[in-house]
Design a protein around this motif. Structure first.
Motif, PDB file in Angstrom:
ATOM      1  N   TYR A 107       0.833  -1.208   0.000  1.00 53.98           N
ATOM      2  CA  TYR A 107       0.000   0.000   0.000  1.00 53.98           C
ATOM      3  C   TYR A 107       0.866   1.257   0.000  1.00 53.98           C
ATOM      4  O   TYR A 107       0.614   2.207  -0.757  1.00 53.98           O
ATOM      5  N   GLU A 108       1.905   1.266   0.833  1.00 60.06           N
ATOM      6  CA  GLU A 108       2.781   2.439   0.895  1.00 60.06           C
ATOM      7  C   GLU A 108       3.522   2.650  -0.435  1.00 60.06           C
ATOM      8  O   GLU A 108       3.667   3.781  -0.901  1.00 60.06           O
ATOM      9  N   SER A 109       3.962   1.570  -1.050  1.00 59.67           N
ATOM     10  CA  SER A 109       4.707   1.697  -2.314  1.00 59.67           C
ATOM     11  C   SER A 109       3.799   2.175  -3.438  1.00 59.67           C
ATOM     12  O   SER A 109       4.202   3.001  -4.276  1.00 59.67           O
ATOM     13  N   ALA A 110       2.564   1.678  -3.498  1.00 60.90           N
ATOM     14  CA  ALA A 110       1.634   2.124  -4.529  1.00 60.90           C
ATOM     15  C   ALA A 110       1.308   3.600  -4.375  1.00 60.90           C
ATOM     16  O   ALA A 110       1.185   4.333  -5.368  1.00 60.90           O
ATOM     17  N   ASN A 121      -6.779  -0.574  -8.619  1.00 59.37           N
ATOM     18  CA  ASN A 121      -6.298  -1.755  -9.349  1.00 59.37           C
ATOM     19  C   ASN A 121      -4.807  -1.676  -9.650  1.00 59.37           C
ATOM     20  O   ASN A 121      -4.170  -2.697  -9.944  1.00 59.37           O
ATOM     21  N   LEU A 122      -4.251  -0.452  -9.579  1.00 58.05           N
ATOM     22  CA  LEU A 122      -2.815  -0.323  -9.785  1.00 58.05           C
ATOM     23  C   LEU A 122      -2.013  -0.992  -8.683  1.00 58.05           C
ATOM     24  O   LEU A 122      -0.840  -1.330  -8.896  1.00 58.05           O
ATOM     25  N   ASP A 123      -2.617  -1.174  -7.511  1.00 58.58           N
ATOM     26  CA  ASP A 123      -1.919  -1.891  -6.440  1.00 58.58           C
ATOM     27  C   ASP A 123      -1.635  -3.336  -6.856  1.00 58.58           C
ATOM     28  O   ASP A 123      -0.552  -3.875  -6.578  1.00 58.58           O
ATOM     29  N   PHE A 124      -2.598  -3.956  -7.544  1.00 60.17           N
ATOM     30  CA  PHE A 124      -2.396  -5.337  -8.005  1.00 60.17           C
ATOM     31  C   PHE A 124      -1.368  -5.375  -9.134  1.00 60.17           C
ATOM     32  O   PHE A 124      -0.554  -6.309  -9.217  1.00 60.17           O
ATOM     33  N   PHE A 125      -1.391  -4.368  -9.985  1.00 60.33           N
ATOM     34  CA  PHE A 125      -0.387  -4.289 -11.049  1.00 60.33           C
ATOM     35  C   PHE A 125       1.011  -4.127 -10.463  1.00 60.33           C
ATOM     36  O   PHE A 125       1.970  -4.755 -10.919  1.00 60.33           O
ATOM     37  N   CYS A 139      -2.212  -7.748 -15.821  1.00 60.56           N
ATOM     38  CA  CYS A 139      -1.857  -7.403 -17.201  1.00 60.56           C
ATOM     39  C   CYS A 139      -2.887  -7.938 -18.185  1.00 60.56           C
ATOM     40  O   CYS A 139      -3.123  -7.335 -19.249  1.00 60.56           O
ATOM     41  N   SER A 140      -3.534  -9.051 -17.854  1.00 56.21           N
ATOM     42  CA  SER A 140      -4.506  -9.666 -18.754  1.00 56.21           C
ATOM     43  C   SER A 140      -5.912  -9.099 -18.575  1.00 56.21           C
ATOM     44  O   SER A 140      -6.664  -8.997 -19.547  1.00 56.21           O
ATOM     45  N   THR A 141      -6.278  -8.727 -17.354  1.00 56.05           N
ATOM     46  CA  THR A 141      -7.672  -8.380 -17.073  1.00 56.05           C
ATOM     47  C   THR A 141      -7.919  -6.886 -16.884  1.00 56.05           C
ATOM     48  O   THR A 141      -9.036  -6.420 -17.135  1.00 56.05           O
ATOM     49  N   GLN A 142      -6.924  -6.136 -16.419  1.00 56.89           N
ATOM     50  CA  GLN A 142      -7.179  -4.753 -16.030  1.00 56.89           C
ATOM     51  C   GLN A 142      -6.416  -3.720 -16.846  1.00 56.89           C
ATOM     52  O   GLN A 142      -6.891  -2.604 -17.046  1.00 56.89           O
ATOM     53  N   CYS A 143      -5.224  -4.067 -17.302  1.00 52.04           N
ATOM     54  CA  CYS A 143      -4.454  -3.100 -18.080  1.00 52.04           C
ATOM     55  C   CYS A 143      -5.095  -2.929 -19.460  1.00 52.04           C
ATOM     56  O   CYS A 143      -5.373  -3.913 -20.154  1.00 52.04           O
ATOM     57  N   GLY A 144      -5.298  -1.680 -19.856  1.00 55.74           N
ATOM     58  CA  GLY A 144      -5.929  -1.396 -21.139  1.00 55.74           C
ATOM     59  C   GLY A 144      -7.338  -0.899 -20.981  1.00 55.74           C
ATOM     60  O   GLY A 144      -7.590   0.315 -20.978  1.00 55.74           O
ATOM     61  N   PRO A 145      -8.311  -1.799 -20.807  1.00 56.67           N
ATOM     62  CA  PRO A 145      -9.696  -1.327 -20.698  1.00 56.67           C
ATOM     63  C   PRO A 145     -10.001  -0.624 -19.389  1.00 56.67           C
ATOM     64  O   PRO A 145     -10.869   0.252 -19.338  1.00 56.67           O
ATOM     65  N   VAL A 146      -9.337  -0.971 -18.306  1.00 52.92           N
ATOM     66  CA  VAL A 146      -9.661  -0.409 -16.987  1.00 52.92           C
ATOM     67  C   VAL A 146      -8.700   0.705 -16.619  1.00 52.92           C
ATOM     68  O   VAL A 146      -9.096   1.741 -16.074  1.00 52.92           O
TER      69      VAL A 146
END
Length: 569
Positions: A107-110, A121-125, A139-146
């Motif tokens: 959390y702190e790094s994000a 969702n960037l935390d998961f990335f 990278c498959s589910t959230q990057c791009g459309p979200v």
């Protein structure tokens, strides 16, 4: 003017010449029994008996030679357990400490990288990139459309990952303090940058010298007792124990690694069974001993060979095959022209993650990679005897407040070790095959030389004899001058046997009796009474040395004489 080289005569290799050469070899060969086959004085039944004996000897020789060859190829090395000598120096395993994710630091790094108002969702990335484990689901589910995801992974990793001084401290070997970061050296692995002690990959320079003078020798023997390594981790970590030539990887044995969250006490006891190798093992091929030494590395990613380094290269090869790129933590890829995956490449790797993270045998049908990797010849065997991971509930514990306390202990000094012995060397193979050939056939190395000699002897001698014959014939033609012209018949008569003609023929016979032309045209003096030819012109033409007179015409002119002339052929 340069003369052309004389052309050698072409030999006709007929079956008759071949049979003659074989017969000569059988009669003169040093192989036992063959001379009886070509002896003309032997009865056919004796020859048949010796032919059967020779064939039986050849069959026995073949089977024994193949047995010796197979034993050398597949049973040249024996693997035994050795207990005769117990005063050994036992090497402590290499220990790799790799930082792993923790909820608080994530959390702190994000927040530090993407800001407070970021998409959650960037935390998961961030987790998938910084603590990559072979998959990138975001990278498959959230990057791009979200959300928009960057391909600049290295800058994110540098801002999040801890360095050595922020990760490890309070290091001790058998109770004695040592500098952690002078011994836990950085090592690039599939799981990211780790810090490893007692590894061959970061402990020495390519020339064999140590990277610094403060390296601790982790050796256990009867004088020091079983070794103990203690250190403190300030972050959540994953610990790998492995051989000095090995590296951490996604397929590391499960019992030789442990994930530890911050604030735990972790103890591990393990046993070591080392492997000693016969010095002659280096002369045996890799296929025969079924292992490689660390310096026999055919790999491109690591200089030292081990089973794990071969697996890492196998991962890189299949990643290139599936997605045409490798993930950003693949070690030493900067030395090659291989493409590093971006977000789309990691999405492709995630799609094939079930196959890329599993290993299988070449005959298995389950998903996985069939990596053709042999073990290391020096890799010890580690057995975890006992391990414990528990929290510290004591209040005010100063060490507990610093992070995770880790203790790794050698359970006891080993009482056995394995040893590879070379039982069949190349010299043994030569002696075995030579003894078999000598026992059945009476053959030796000189027998092969003899066979080659007889194979070349007959054609060579024929060629030499033919060449010498042509040269001597040519020299005799050049050295013999043509015969002088014979005197003409006496004028006013047809008698060719006058005193002048007779004297000329005698001188010609004396001086040039060996000439082929003289033999063709020279008539002998008649033995009977003097007679005359019917055609004086025909005699004059014959006596003038014309060598092309037909034999029939010559006989016609001499038909009236009985043995009056002799044609020298």
């Amino acid at each position: 003017m340069v003369r052309a080289a004389p052309r050698l005569p072409r030999l006709r290799c007929s079956s008759r010449m071949l049979l003659a050469g074989i017969k000569e070899y059988l009669q003169e060969s040093s192989l036992h029994g063959l001379r009886y086959l070509a002896d003309p004085g032997r009865h056919w039944s004796e020859r048949l008996f010796w032919a059967a004996v020779c064939v039986a000897s050849l069959i026995g020789t073949y089977f024994l030679l193949m047995s010796s060859w197979n034993a050398f190829q597949y049973h040249a090395v024996s693997f035994v357990s050795e207990t005769a000598y117990l005063d050994w120096n036992t090497t402590f395993p290499a220990v790799s400490v790799c930082e792993t994710e923790s909820p608080d630091k994530l959390y702190e790094s994000a927040t530090k990288v993407f800001g407070v108002t970021r998409n959650r969702n960037l935390d998961f990335f961030l987790r998938d990139i910084v603590f990559f484990d072979g998959t990138c689901r975001s990278c498959s589910t959230q990057c791009g459309p979200v959300m928009n995801c960057t391909d600049d992974f290295l800058s994110i990793i540098e801002r999040v990952r801890s360095n050595c001084t922020s990760l490890i401290n309070n290091c001790r070997w058998n109770g004695e303090l040592f500098d952690c970061c002078k011994n836990f050296l950085p090592l690039q692995t599939e799981t990211g940058l780790c810090y490893t002690i007692n590894s061959l990959h970061n402990r020495y320079f390519p020339n064999g010298s140590r990277v610094n003078n403060q390296l601790v020798d982790l050796i256990s023997n009867r004088r020091t007792g079983p070794g103990t390594l203690d250190f403190m981790a300030k972050e959540s970590i994953k610990i790998f124990i492995h051989a000095p030539e090995d590296v951490p990887n996604f397929n590391h044995p499960q019992d030789e690694k442990e994930s530890l969250f911050w604030g735990l006490n972790f103890h591990m006891r393990f046993a070591v069974t080392e492997i000693e190798n016969d010095p002659q093992l280096l002369d045996v091929s890799v296929a025969q001993r079924n292992c490689r030494f660390p310096h026999e590395s055919p790999l491109t990613l690591h200089d030292k060979y081990s089973y794990s380094t071969c697996i890492v290269e196998c991962h890189a090869r299949y990643q290139m095959q599936f997605c045409n790129c490798t993930h950003h933590y693949m070690p030493n890829m900067h030395n090659l022209t291989t493409k590093t995956c971006g977000v789309e490449g990691l999405a492709c790797l995630n799609l094939h993650s079930e196959t890329l993270r599993s290993l299988k045998t070449s005959w298995s049908t389950k998903p996985g990679l069939a990596c053709d990797c042999v073990s290391s010849c020096t890799e010890p065997e580690y057995s975890v005897v006992w391990k414990s991971s528990q929290g510290n509930d004591a209040e005010g514990d100063a060490e507990h407040d610093q992070g995770t306390k880790v203790r790794l202990m050698l359970d006891s000094l080993p009482t056995t070790r394995f040893r590879r012995n070379v039982v069949r060397t190349r010299l043994d193979l030569v002696v075995s095959m030579g003894g078999t050939a000598g026992l059945f056939l009476g053959a030796s190395l000189l027998t092969l030389v003899e066979l080659v000699y007889y194979a070349c002897r007959t054609p060579s001698f024929k060629l030499l004899e033919s060449q010498q014959g042509r040269q001597s014939s040519s020299q005799s033609k050049k050295s013999t001058p043509p015969p002088p012209a014979l005197p003409a018949p006496p004028s006013g008569g047809n008698n060719p046997t006058g005193p002048a003609a007779a004297g000329a023929w005698r001188r010609l016979r004396h001086d040039y009796g060996g000439s082929p032309m003289v033999r063709r045209v020279q008539p002998a003096l008649p033995a009977g009474p003097v007679a005359t030819l019917e055609d004086g012109a025909g005699y004059h033409k014959l006596a003038s040395g014309n060598a092309k007179v037909e034999r029939s015409a010559y006989k016609k002119n001499l038909r009236q004489y009985s043995d009056a002339f002799d044609l020298y052929m």
